[in-house]
Every structure is written in structure tokens, then in C-alpha cells.
Scaffold this motif. Structure first.
Motif, PDB file in Angstrom:
ATOM      1  N   PRO A   1       6.062   0.420   7.064  1.00 14.34           N
ATOM      2  CA  PRO A   1       6.669   1.304   6.011  1.00 14.34           C
ATOM      3  C   PRO A   1       5.962   2.418   5.348  1.00 14.34           C
ATOM      4  O   PRO A   1       4.504   2.210   5.111  1.00 14.34           O
ATOM      5  CB  PRO A   1       7.131   0.230   4.865  1.00 14.34           C
ATOM      6  N   GLY A   2       6.363   3.594   5.231  1.00 13.66           N
ATOM      7  CA  GLY A   2       5.777   4.776   4.894  1.00 13.66           C
ATOM      8  C   GLY A   2       4.434   5.079   5.416  1.00 13.66           C
ATOM      9  O   GLY A   2       3.472   5.827   4.671  1.00 13.66           O
TER      10      GLY A   2
ATOM     11  N   GLU B   1       0.839  -1.329  -0.222  1.00 16.03           N
ATOM     12  CA  GLU B   1      -0.181  -0.184   0.192  1.00 16.03           C
ATOM     13  C   GLU B   1       0.759   1.270  -0.121  1.00 16.03           C
ATOM     14  O   GLU B   1       2.033   1.204   0.880  1.00 16.03           O
ATOM     15  CB  GLU B   1      -1.014  -0.115   1.166  1.00 16.03           C
ATOM     16  N   THR B   2       0.303   2.044  -0.799  1.00 18.36           N
ATOM     17  CA  THR B   2       1.388   3.264  -0.965  1.00 18.36           C
ATOM     18  C   THR B   2       0.692   4.596  -0.236  1.00 18.36           C
ATOM     19  O   THR B   2       1.302   5.408   0.022  1.00 18.36           O
ATOM     20  CB  THR B   2       1.633   3.809  -2.510  1.00 18.36           C
ATOM     21  N   ASP B   3      -0.753   4.502   0.157  1.00 18.90           N
ATOM     22  CA  ASP B   3      -1.374   5.495   0.718  1.00 18.90           C
ATOM     23  C   ASP B   3      -1.223   5.534   2.217  1.00 18.90           C
ATOM     24  O   ASP B   3      -1.611   4.930   2.906  1.00 18.90           O
ATOM     25  CB  ASP B   3      -2.697   5.485   0.188  1.00 18.90           C
ATOM     26  N   ALA B   4      -0.341   6.429   2.609  1.00 22.69           N
ATOM     27  CA  ALA B   4      -0.317   6.594   4.139  1.00 22.69           C
ATOM     28  C   ALA B   4      -1.565   6.627   4.972  1.00 22.69           C
ATOM     29  O   ALA B   4      -1.884   6.067   6.003  1.00 22.69           O
ATOM     30  CB  ALA B   4       0.557   7.578   4.398  1.00 22.69           C
ATOM     31  N   ASP B   5      -2.528   7.417   4.409  1.00 19.89           N
ATOM     32  CA  ASP B   5      -3.949   7.732   4.969  1.00 19.89           C
ATOM     33  C   ASP B   5      -4.690   6.512   5.082  1.00 19.89           C
ATOM     34  O   ASP B   5      -5.311   6.164   6.208  1.00 19.89           O
ATOM     35  CB  ASP B   5      -4.823   8.797   4.317  1.00 19.89           C
ATOM     36  N   ILE B   6      -4.652   5.524   3.995  1.00 15.43           N
ATOM     37  CA  ILE B   6      -5.300   4.243   4.072  1.00 15.43           C
ATOM     38  C   ILE B   6      -4.604   3.410   5.153  1.00 15.43           C
ATOM     39  O   ILE B   6      -5.362   2.795   6.015  1.00 15.43           O
ATOM     40  CB  ILE B   6      -5.303   3.526   2.752  1.00 15.43           C
ATOM     41  N   LYS B   7      -3.250   3.463   5.264  1.00 14.64           N
ATOM     42  CA  LYS B   7      -2.694   2.585   6.364  1.00 14.64           C
ATOM     43  C   LYS B   7      -3.002   3.160   7.827  1.00 14.64           C
ATOM     44  O   LYS B   7      -3.491   2.170   8.629  1.00 14.64           O
ATOM     45  CB  LYS B   7      -1.048   2.725   6.165  1.00 14.64           C
ATOM     46  N   LEU B   8      -3.183   4.236   7.969  1.00 17.52           N
ATOM     47  CA  LEU B   8      -3.749   4.731   9.118  1.00 17.52           C
ATOM     48  C   LEU B   8      -5.232   4.299   9.451  1.00 17.52           C
ATOM     49  O   LEU B   8      -5.610   4.037  10.505  1.00 17.52           O
ATOM     50  CB  LEU B   8      -3.494   6.259   9.307  1.00 17.52           C
ATOM     51  N   GLY B   9      -5.947   4.446   8.469  1.00 19.12           N
ATOM     52  CA  GLY B   9      -7.533   4.144   8.502  1.00 19.12           C
ATOM     53  C   GLY B   9      -7.611   2.697   9.027  1.00 19.12           C
ATOM     54  O   GLY B   9      -8.848   2.471   9.120  1.00 19.12           O
ATOM     55  N   VAL B  10      -6.546   1.849   8.790  1.00 19.11           N
ATOM     56  CA  VAL B  10      -6.837   0.403   9.029  1.00 19.11           C
ATOM     57  C   VAL B  10      -6.962   0.497  10.492  1.00 19.11           C
ATOM     58  O   VAL B  10      -7.643  -0.370  11.093  1.00 19.11           O
ATOM     59  CB  VAL B  10      -5.710  -0.421   8.577  1.00 19.11           C
ATOM     60  N   PHE B  11      -6.177   1.330  11.164  1.00 21.57           N
ATOM     61  CA  PHE B  11      -5.997   1.250  12.786  1.00 21.57           C
ATOM     62  C   PHE B  11      -7.155   2.275  13.582  1.00 21.57           C
ATOM     63  O   PHE B  11      -7.614   1.596  14.338  1.00 21.57           O
ATOM     64  CB  PHE B  11      -4.628   1.753  13.200  1.00 21.57           C
TER      65      PHE B  11
ATOM     66  N   ASP C   1      -2.233  11.170  13.456  1.00 17.16           N
ATOM     67  CA  ASP C   1      -3.355  12.118  13.520  1.00 17.16           C
ATOM     68  C   ASP C   1      -3.759  12.333  15.128  1.00 17.16           C
ATOM     69  O   ASP C   1      -4.828  12.278  15.454  1.00 17.16           O
ATOM     70  CB  ASP C   1      -4.311  11.733  12.782  1.00 17.16           C
ATOM     71  N   TRP C   2      -2.874  12.667  15.940  1.00 20.91           N
ATOM     72  CA  TRP C   2      -3.039  12.956  17.322  1.00 20.91           C
ATOM     73  C   TRP C   2      -3.952  14.058  17.709  1.00 20.91           C
ATOM     74  O   TRP C   2      -4.721  14.276  18.562  1.00 20.91           O
ATOM     75  CB  TRP C   2      -1.593  13.061  18.124  1.00 20.91           C
ATOM     76  N   ARG C   3      -3.950  15.007  16.645  1.00 22.69           N
ATOM     77  CA  ARG C   3      -4.762  16.380  16.857  1.00 22.69           C
ATOM     78  C   ARG C   3      -6.298  15.930  16.797  1.00 22.69           C
ATOM     79  O   ARG C   3      -7.176  16.405  17.267  1.00 22.69           O
ATOM     80  CB  ARG C   3      -4.661  17.088  15.894  1.00 22.69           C
ATOM     81  N   TYR C   4      -6.691  14.727  16.319  1.00 17.95           N
ATOM     82  CA  TYR C   4      -8.005  14.069  16.185  1.00 17.95           C
ATOM     83  C   TYR C   4      -8.485  13.089  17.423  1.00 17.95           C
ATOM     84  O   TYR C   4      -9.614  12.911  17.538  1.00 17.95           O
ATOM     85  CB  TYR C   4      -8.278  13.782  14.811  1.00 17.95           C
ATOM     86  N   ALA C   5      -7.421  12.653  17.768  1.00 18.02           N
ATOM     87  CA  ALA C   5      -7.444  11.563  18.592  1.00 18.02           C
ATOM     88  C   ALA C   5      -8.362  11.565  19.792  1.00 18.02           C
ATOM     89  O   ALA C   5      -9.129  10.661  20.372  1.00 18.02           O
ATOM     90  CB  ALA C   5      -5.980  10.929  19.059  1.00 18.02           C
ATOM     91  N   TRP C   6      -8.381  12.710  20.363  1.00 17.14           N
ATOM     92  CA  TRP C   6      -9.209  13.159  21.538  1.00 17.14           C
ATOM     93  C   TRP C   6     -10.879  13.018  21.156  1.00 17.14           C
ATOM     94  O   TRP C   6     -11.547  12.598  21.936  1.00 17.14           O
ATOM     95  CB  TRP C   6      -9.112  14.430  22.086  1.00 17.14           C
ATOM     96  N   VAL C   7     -11.041  13.205  19.898  1.00 14.61           N
ATOM     97  CA  VAL C   7     -12.630  13.095  19.408  1.00 14.61           C
ATOM     98  C   VAL C   7     -13.061  11.876  19.897  1.00 14.61           C
ATOM     99  O   VAL C   7     -14.366  11.695  20.531  1.00 14.61           O
ATOM    100  CB  VAL C   7     -12.972  13.617  18.063  1.00 14.61           C
TER     101      VAL C   7
END
Length: 235
Positions: free
Chosen positions: A203-204, A111-121, A209-215
Motif C-alpha cells: 500500500p502507498g 509506514e507513510t514514506d514511499a521512499d522508505i518502503k522502496l529502500g527496504v527492497f 526507480d527503474w531509471r537508477y536500476a541499471w547502476v
């Protein structure tokens, strides 16, 4: 089985199957790549059903710090057990997220999209606006907790036979209200995996996105408290 071990195992199973559905839909070159939100929502509903069915007779199947706190606020759970339950749930969420990464490790590499990788978690809003995102998470969790309070037994939580109604409740919330924020409704579902995203050697990857983590922590807590208040004054 100890109720704390049950909460750990149940929450790990919940996150493994729920976030596993997300990984299957989002990551590159999976068999499920390209499916839509309904598949993810169904995955989470089944994850809840399985995890609740597995653990209800041992711990009451809270599997969510907000459920534990709300049951305590409503007088359905002892405050002396709240800390241990929450610790088990948060650690279970981390374990489940780690297992998802292990299962999909090759796909994270492709996967090349870092936002998608984060979105899995963890979750992220479709339209970023902290007040509106907070309100959405509050509403989603209000519906969840009010339903759980009426399903819960007076002793500890959910009986095994209530696993299906809870799964259907999560399914309904996801279909109806999951679009704006991804309906986290639990720190163990969002904050714990977010911590794993930060810690794992993915990798990558981008920042977590800690600024959103409180929500997805404070919104659910507010929704749960509101549901407990309504339950106590209407029940």
C-alpha cells in the motif's frame, strides 16, 4: 543438495536477513526503528556469513551473479554452469525479498514514506549522479570480488571455513564505502528485490526507480570484471 538449489536457498537467506535488517531499521513501529547504517551493515555481514556457511559445501556459495561471472572470467568456475547459477540467484533474491515483505507486512502498512518502503527492497544513492554512483558501485564490487578471488578454491568457490572472512569483507566494505549508494554489489540483492517491490501489493508504494536500476547492475559487473583482470595478471 543440487548446487542450483543451494544457490537459490542461499541467496534467499542472504536477502531475507540483509533486507530484513534494513526493514527493521527503517519501517514504522519496528523494534529497531531509528538505528543507523552500522546496524544495517552488520546485518548484511551476518547475512553473508550465514548464507555462505550454509551453502559453501554444495555450490561454492557464490550467491551473487557478479561473483559467478567473475570466477568464470578468472578461470575458477565453468562457464557451462553460469546461466543456471545466475537464474537460481535471481529467483532466490526475489524469494528472500518476498519473505521480508511477509514478515514486515504490518509495518509496511503503517509506514507513510514511499521512499522508505522502496529502500527496504533496493538501493538508492545518497547524492544522485549516475557516473559517480556507477563508479562507487564499481569500486565496492572490485574490492569484494578481488577478496573473493583470493579466498576461492580452484574448484567451485568458497569453502565453508571462508564464510567468516567473506562476512568481514562485506562488513568492511559497508563501513568504508557503503555511504554513497548503499553498496548493492549484486543484481540478486538489488534488481531481484526491486522487481518484487514492483510486483507486490504494497500500500502507498511509489514507482520502483527503474531509471537508477541499471547502476547497481552494471557498476558491479564492471567492478567484478576489473577484479578478475587484475587477479589474472597479478596472481
Amino acid at each position: 543438495m543440487s548446487p542450483y538449489i543451494a544457490e537459490f536457498i542461499g541467496t534467499a537467506m542472504l536477502v531475507l536477513l540483509g533486507n530484513g535488517a534494513v526493514a527493521n531499521v527503517l519501517l514504522a513501529r519496528t523494534k529497531g526503528k531509528g538505528a543507523d547504517l552500522i546496524v544495517i551493515v552488520m546485518g548484511w555481514a551476518m547475512a553473508v556469513f550465514i548464507a555462505v556457511f550454509m551453502t559453501a559445501s554444495f555450490s561454492g556459495a557464490h550467491l551473487n551473479p557478479v561473483v559467478t561471472i567473475s570466477l568464470a572470467l578468472a578461470g575458477k568456475f565453468a562457464w557451462s554452469k553460469v546461466g543456471g547459477y545466475i537464474a537460481a540467484q535471481m529467483l532466490g533474491g526475489m524469494a528472500g525479498a518476498g519473505l521480508v515483505w511477509m514478515a514486515y507486512r504490518q509495518h509496511f502498512e503503517k509506514e507513510t514514506d514511499a521512499d522508505i518502503k522502496l529502500g527496504v527492497f533496493c538501493t538508492a544513492p545518497a547524492i544522485r549522479s549516475a557516473p559517480h554512483n556507477f563508479l562507487t558501485e564499481m569500486i565496492c564490487t572490485f574490492v569484494l570480488i578481488l577478496g573473493v578471488l583470493y579466498l576461492a578454491s580452484p574448484q567451485v568457490g568458497l569453502g565453508a571455513l571462508d564464510a567468516l572472512p567473506v562476512g568481514l569483507l562485506v562488513l568492511g566494505i559497508g563501513i568504508s564505502l557503503g555511504g554513497p549508494t548503499g553498496y548493492a554489489m549484486s543484481p540478486a540483492r538489488d534488481l531481484s528485490p526491486r522487481l518484487m517491490h514492483a510486483l507486490l501489493p504494497i500500500p502507498g508504494k511509489r514507482d520502483s526507480d527503474w531509471r537508477y536500476a541499471w547502476v547497481p547492475v552494471m557498476g558491479p559487473l564492471a567492478g567484478g570484471a576489473a577484479a578478475a583482470w587484475i587477479y589474472l595478471h597479478v596472481h
